[in-house]
Design a protein around this motif. Structure first.
Motif, mmCIF file in Angstrom:
data_model
loop_
_atom_site.group_PDB
_atom_site.id
_atom_site.type_symbol
_atom_site.label_atom_id
_atom_site.label_comp_id
_atom_site.label_asym_id
_atom_site.label_seq_id
_atom_site.Cartn_x
_atom_site.Cartn_y
_atom_site.Cartn_z
ATOM 1 N N TRP A 88 -59.500 -20.999 40.228
ATOM 2 C CA TRP A 88 -60.726 -20.256 40.527
ATOM 3 C C TRP A 88 -60.403 -18.835 40.978
ATOM 4 O O TRP A 88 -59.643 -18.639 41.916
ATOM 5 N N ALA A 89 -60.983 -17.858 40.310
ATOM 6 C CA ALA A 89 -60.920 -16.458 40.729
ATOM 7 C C ALA A 89 -62.246 -16.164 41.423
ATOM 8 O O ALA A 89 -63.316 -16.273 40.820
ATOM 9 N N LEU A 90 -62.177 -15.823 42.714
ATOM 10 C CA LEU A 90 -63.389 -15.640 43.520
ATOM 11 C C LEU A 90 -63.768 -14.174 43.618
ATOM 12 O O LEU A 90 -62.910 -13.309 43.784
ATOM 13 N N THR A 91 -65.080 -13.935 43.546
ATOM 14 C CA THR A 91 -65.644 -12.606 43.774
ATOM 15 C C THR A 91 -66.678 -12.747 44.871
ATOM 16 O O THR A 91 -67.679 -13.460 44.705
ATOM 17 N N ARG A 92 -66.439 -12.118 46.005
ATOM 18 C CA ARG A 92 -67.356 -12.200 47.139
ATOM 19 C C ARG A 92 -68.704 -11.589 46.774
ATOM 20 O O ARG A 92 -68.781 -10.587 46.068
ATOM 21 N N CYS A 93 -69.747 -12.188 47.268
ATOM 22 C CA CYS A 93 -71.101 -11.662 47.086
ATOM 23 C C CYS A 93 -71.337 -10.530 48.084
ATOM 24 O O CYS A 93 -70.689 -10.478 49.134
ATOM 25 N N ALA A 112 -68.822 -17.645 47.382
ATOM 26 C CA ALA A 112 -68.435 -16.600 46.436
ATOM 27 C C ALA A 112 -68.675 -17.066 45.003
ATOM 28 O O ALA A 112 -68.625 -18.261 44.705
ATOM 29 N N PHE A 113 -68.909 -16.108 44.122
ATOM 30 C CA PHE A 113 -68.993 -16.402 42.693
ATOM 31 C C PHE A 113 -67.578 -16.703 42.218
ATOM 32 O O PHE A 113 -66.641 -15.975 42.538
ATOM 33 N N ALA A 114 -67.413 -17.786 41.469
ATOM 34 C CA ALA A 114 -66.084 -18.198 41.027
ATOM 35 C C ALA A 114 -66.062 -18.368 39.518
ATOM 36 O O ALA A 114 -66.998 -18.923 38.933
ATOM 37 N N LYS A 173 -86.369 -20.025 29.590
ATOM 38 C CA LYS A 173 -85.768 -20.975 28.653
ATOM 39 C C LYS A 173 -84.996 -22.012 29.445
ATOM 40 O O LYS A 173 -84.781 -21.860 30.652
ATOM 41 N N GLN A 174 -84.533 -23.028 28.764
ATOM 42 C CA GLN A 174 -83.815 -24.108 29.426
ATOM 43 C C GLN A 174 -82.460 -23.613 29.918
ATOM 44 O O GLN A 174 -81.769 -22.852 29.244
ATOM 45 N N GLY A 175 -82.089 -24.016 31.141
ATOM 46 C CA GLY A 175 -80.772 -23.702 31.665
ATOM 47 C C GLY A 175 -80.794 -23.150 33.081
ATOM 48 O O GLY A 175 -81.840 -23.074 33.731
ATOM 49 N N THR A 176 -79.611 -22.803 33.545
ATOM 50 C CA THR A 176 -79.430 -22.230 34.876
ATOM 51 C C THR A 176 -78.530 -21.014 34.771
ATOM 52 O O THR A 176 -77.859 -20.811 33.761
ATOM 53 N N SER A 177 -78.508 -20.225 35.815
ATOM 54 C CA SER A 177 -77.564 -19.115 35.925
ATOM 55 C C SER A 177 -76.895 -19.225 37.290
ATOM 56 O O SER A 177 -77.411 -19.887 38.188
ATOM 57 N N ILE A 178 -75.767 -18.595 37.422
ATOM 58 C CA ILE A 178 -75.039 -18.603 38.687
ATOM 59 C C ILE A 178 -74.850 -17.161 39.116
ATOM 60 O O ILE A 178 -74.399 -16.324 38.324
ATOM 61 N N GLY A 179 -75.204 -16.872 40.358
ATOM 62 C CA GLY A 179 -75.059 -15.510 40.841
ATOM 63 C C GLY A 179 -75.326 -15.412 42.328
ATOM 64 O O GLY A 179 -75.602 -16.400 43.002
ATOM 65 N N CYS A 180 -75.222 -14.199 42.818
ATOM 66 C CA CYS A 180 -75.424 -13.919 44.235
ATOM 67 C C CYS A 180 -76.900 -13.662 44.508
ATOM 68 O O CYS A 180 -77.566 -12.960 43.754
ATOM 69 N N ASP A 201 -65.170 -21.858 33.064
ATOM 70 C CA ASP A 201 -66.192 -22.428 33.947
ATOM 71 C C ASP A 201 -66.580 -21.406 35.008
ATOM 72 O O ASP A 201 -65.765 -20.565 35.406
ATOM 73 N N GLN A 202 -67.828 -21.507 35.459
ATOM 74 C CA GLN A 202 -68.319 -20.691 36.558
ATOM 75 C C GLN A 202 -68.899 -21.609 37.611
ATOM 76 O O GLN A 202 -69.433 -22.671 37.303
ATOM 77 N N ALA A 203 -68.795 -21.194 38.861
ATOM 78 C CA ALA A 203 -69.299 -22.006 39.969
ATOM 79 C C ALA A 203 -69.460 -21.123 41.197
ATOM 80 O O ALA A 203 -69.223 -19.911 41.144
#
Length: 134
Positions: A77-82, A68-70, A96-103, A61-63
């Motif tokens: 959860w492994a966190l990566t600071r933006c 932070a990006f997790a 296209k259909q969908g979402t992305s997660i990022g900074c 999973d991503q969140a």
């Protein structure tokens, strides 16, 4: 020059300019899936406001957790600071259909959601950021 050659040359130049002319982007002319993507991004961003780094998760999973990006690794959860000036957000895909997660910057994330046709800011309930630390 023969008249037919001049006509062909002029027609070629005119058609070439018409074909090569870029079409301006009109954010109001969004497709249904783009608006659905934006609404889904808002829902995710609203959910992210309640996530904690200590919450359990499902592998892969991503969140966004505390701006932070997790990514879920072995149930945690492994966190990566933006980078400075950005936070983590769910963003709508445009092709296209969908979402992305990022900074991203809060203003750009809000604009992307608005351009896709959704109202209510990043979370759908106003302009509160999704990933900001409490």
């Amino acid at each position: 020059m023969a008249p037919s050659f001049v006509f062909a040359l002029v027609a070629s130049v005119l058609v070439g300019n018409i074909i090569a002319a870029p079409f301006p982007f009109d954010p109001r002319a969004t497709s249904t899936f783009q608006k659905e993507n934006a609404i889904e991004a808002q829902k995710l961003n609203a959910q992210f406001t309640t996530l904690q780094a200590t919450d359990s998760c499902t592998e892969g999973d991503q969140a966004c957790v505390n701006a932070a990006f997790a990514q879920c690794v072995s149930g945690t959860w492994a966190l990566t600071r933006c980078p400075t000036g950005t936070s983590c957000f769910a963003l709508p895909l445009v092709n296209k259909q969908g979402t992305s997660i990022g900074c991203d910057t809060e203003s750009d994330a809000a604009q992307r959601i608005a351009d896709a046709g959704a109202t209510g800011g990043i979370t759908g309930i106003g302009n509160s950021p999704s990933g900001a630390s409490a």
